[in-house]
Design a protein around this motif. Structure first.
Motif, PDB file in Angstrom:
ATOM      1  N   ASP A 170     -18.934  10.739  -2.149  1.00 14.41           N
ATOM      2  CA  ASP A 170     -17.697  11.362  -1.671  1.00 14.41           C
ATOM      3  C   ASP A 170     -17.857  12.085  -0.338  1.00 14.41           C
ATOM      4  N   TYR A 171     -19.049  12.572  -0.077  1.00 16.92           N
ATOM      5  CA  TYR A 171     -19.255  13.408   1.100  1.00 16.92           C
ATOM      6  C   TYR A 171     -20.401  12.844   1.932  1.00 16.92           C
ATOM      7  N   TRP A 172     -20.225  12.905   3.252  1.00 15.01           N
ATOM      8  CA  TRP A 172     -21.186  12.317   4.176  1.00 15.01           C
ATOM      9  C   TRP A 172     -21.460  13.264   5.332  1.00 15.01           C
ATOM     10  N   GLY A 173     -22.705  13.208   5.806  1.00 12.93           N
ATOM     11  CA  GLY A 173     -23.043  13.896   7.030  1.00 12.93           C
ATOM     12  C   GLY A 173     -22.717  13.035   8.242  1.00 12.93           C
ATOM     13  N   GLN A 174     -23.006  13.569   9.409  1.00 13.52           N
ATOM     14  CA  GLN A 174     -22.662  12.874  10.646  1.00 13.52           C
ATOM     15  C   GLN A 174     -23.737  11.888  11.080  1.00 13.52           C
ATOM     16  N   GLY A 175     -24.893  11.973  10.481  1.00 15.70           N
ATOM     17  CA  GLY A 175     -25.976  11.052  10.784  1.00 15.70           C
ATOM     18  C   GLY A 175     -26.963  11.611  11.792  1.00 15.70           C
ATOM     19  N   THR A 176     -28.194  11.120  11.699  1.00 11.96           N
ATOM     20  CA  THR A 176     -29.223  11.497  12.660  1.00 11.96           C
ATOM     21  C   THR A 176     -30.020  10.237  13.029  1.00 11.96           C
ATOM     22  N   GLN A 177     -30.284  10.076  14.309  1.00 13.59           N
ATOM     23  CA  GLN A 177     -30.920   8.858  14.799  1.00 13.59           C
ATOM     24  C   GLN A 177     -32.427   8.911  14.594  1.00 13.59           C
ATOM     25  N   VAL A 178     -32.956   7.848  14.039  1.00 15.90           N
ATOM     26  CA  VAL A 178     -34.400   7.664  13.915  1.00 15.90           C
ATOM     27  C   VAL A 178     -34.766   6.395  14.685  1.00 15.90           C
ATOM     28  N   THR A 179     -35.676   6.534  15.629  1.00 12.42           N
ATOM     29  CA  THR A 179     -36.120   5.394  16.418  1.00 12.42           C
ATOM     30  C   THR A 179     -37.632   5.288  16.318  1.00 12.42           C
ATOM     31  N   VAL A 180     -38.093   4.127  15.887  1.00 14.38           N
ATOM     32  CA  VAL A 180     -39.525   3.882  15.728  1.00 14.38           C
ATOM     33  C   VAL A 180     -39.946   2.835  16.754  1.00 14.38           C
ATOM     34  N   SER A 181     -40.829   3.213  17.640  1.00 14.10           N
ATOM     35  CA  SER A 181     -41.284   2.292  18.680  1.00 14.10           C
ATOM     36  C   SER A 181     -42.536   1.552  18.223  1.00 14.10           C
ATOM     37  N   SER A 182     -42.676   0.338  18.712  1.00 16.09           N
ATOM     38  CA  SER A 182     -43.826  -0.482  18.314  1.00 16.09           C
ATOM     39  C   SER A 182     -45.005  -0.269  19.241  1.00 16.09           C
TER      40      SER A 182
END
Length: 124
Positions: free
Chosen positions: A112-124
């Motif tokens: 029912d409830y959601w946050g705004q999100g947070t970006q995770v970036t994994v570099s190779s």
């Protein structure tokens, strides 16, 4: 009403670790099931992990088993996602979500409830 705010995302090299946090408002935090979902560019949102409000049971998608750990601190109204051995394919926006169903669910529409999100970036 529950408001969720994620933090802890960032850029990390493959094999590294990050810990995401999701702080929630509300006095009944402990009863909610809490989930983490992610959405990569061009892909649908997918389930990652969840923890039950009633039993503390945890559940993980196969791809992250043994690498990610979900936990909750009801005293701090916070749920965490410890992510280890990160891979480039873990790159996505990570969202936390809450629902008060009796049964733990992996289906995003059930939350029912959601946050705004947070970006995770994994570099190779």
């Amino acid at each position: 009403q529950v408001q969720l705010v994620e933090s802890g995302g960032g850029l990390v090299q493959a094999g590294g670790s990050l810990r995401l946090s999701c702080a929630a408002s509300g006095r009944t935090f402990s009863r909610y099931n809490l989930g983490w979902f992610r959405q990569a560019p061009g892909k649908e949102r997918e389930f990652v992990s969840a923890v039950s409000g009633s039993t503390g049971r945890t559940y993980y998608v196969d791809d992250v088993k043994g690498r990610f750990i979900i936990s909750r601190d009801n005293a701090k109204n916070t749920v965490y996602l410890q992510m280890n051995s990160l891979k480039p394919e873990d790159t996505a926006v990570y969202y936390c979500a809450a629902d008060d169903n009796i049964f733990l669910t992996t289906i995003s529409d059930d939350y029912d409830y959601w946050g705004q999100g947070t970006q995770v970036t994994v570099s190779s």
